[in-house]
Design a protein around this motif. Sequence first.
Motif, PDB file in Angstrom:
ATOM      1  N   ASN A  42      10.333   3.730   9.245  1.00 13.32           N
ATOM      2  CA  ASN A  42       8.819   4.346   9.187  1.00 13.32           C
ATOM      3  C   ASN A  42       7.813   5.032   8.564  1.00 13.32           C
ATOM      4  OD1 ASN A  42       9.112   1.123  10.166  1.00 13.32           O
ATOM      5  ND2 ASN A  42       8.499   1.730  12.633  1.00 13.32           N
ATOM      6  N   ILE A  46       5.790   5.230   5.840  1.00 15.30           N
ATOM      7  CA  ILE A  46       4.333   6.292   5.887  1.00 15.30           C
ATOM      8  C   ILE A  46       4.011   6.734   4.831  1.00 15.30           C
ATOM      9  CG2 ILE A  46       2.776   7.143   7.369  1.00 15.30           C
ATOM     10  CD1 ILE A  46       3.787   5.699   9.851  1.00 15.30           C
ATOM     11  N   HIS A  49       3.855   5.414   1.588  1.00 13.50           N
ATOM     12  CA  HIS A  49       2.377   4.340   1.520  1.00 13.50           C
ATOM     13  C   HIS A  49       1.287   6.042   1.469  1.00 13.50           C
ATOM     14  CE1 HIS A  49      -1.711   2.858   3.244  1.00 13.50           C
ATOM     15  NE2 HIS A  49      -1.229   2.112   2.574  1.00 13.50           N
ATOM     16  N   ASP A  50       1.530   6.601   1.867  1.00 13.31           N
ATOM     17  CA  ASP A  50       0.828   7.787   1.633  1.00 13.31           C
ATOM     18  C   ASP A  50      -0.098   8.517   0.083  1.00 13.31           C
ATOM     19  OD1 ASP A  50      -0.673   7.151   4.066  1.00 13.31           O
ATOM     20  OD2 ASP A  50      -0.034   8.946   5.279  1.00 13.31           O
TER      21      ASP A  50
END
Length: 112
Positions: A42, A46, A49-50
């Motif tokens: 995760n 993340i 994604h950022d």
Amino acid sequence: MVSDNSTNIRLENVERAVGQLSDRVGDIAKFMERLVSIEERNGFMIQKHDELKESFKESIATLTANQVATDQKVSALQEKMIRMMAIFSVIAAATSFVAPYLVKALMTGAPS
């Protein structure tokens, strides 16, 4: 040491309980390992994604700047076009005013 049946039963119960606790601790350890790996995955997702979000923001900023520059160019071209149309309309008006006199002068000045 005296060995009687009740003591043996109690020892067997304690051994069984310890075995069950050991199994449970093993299950909990496996569960925690899975949680850690999920958390790591995760965290990686993340981070990606950022990074993607920042990339989109940069792309949008670039596109916005390009759009503003394009709008300025279009406005400048529109102004030039309006000026050219005004000049052409003045030339057309002058030509339509002068043309009959030029034709008459050519007709009268032409040898017959």
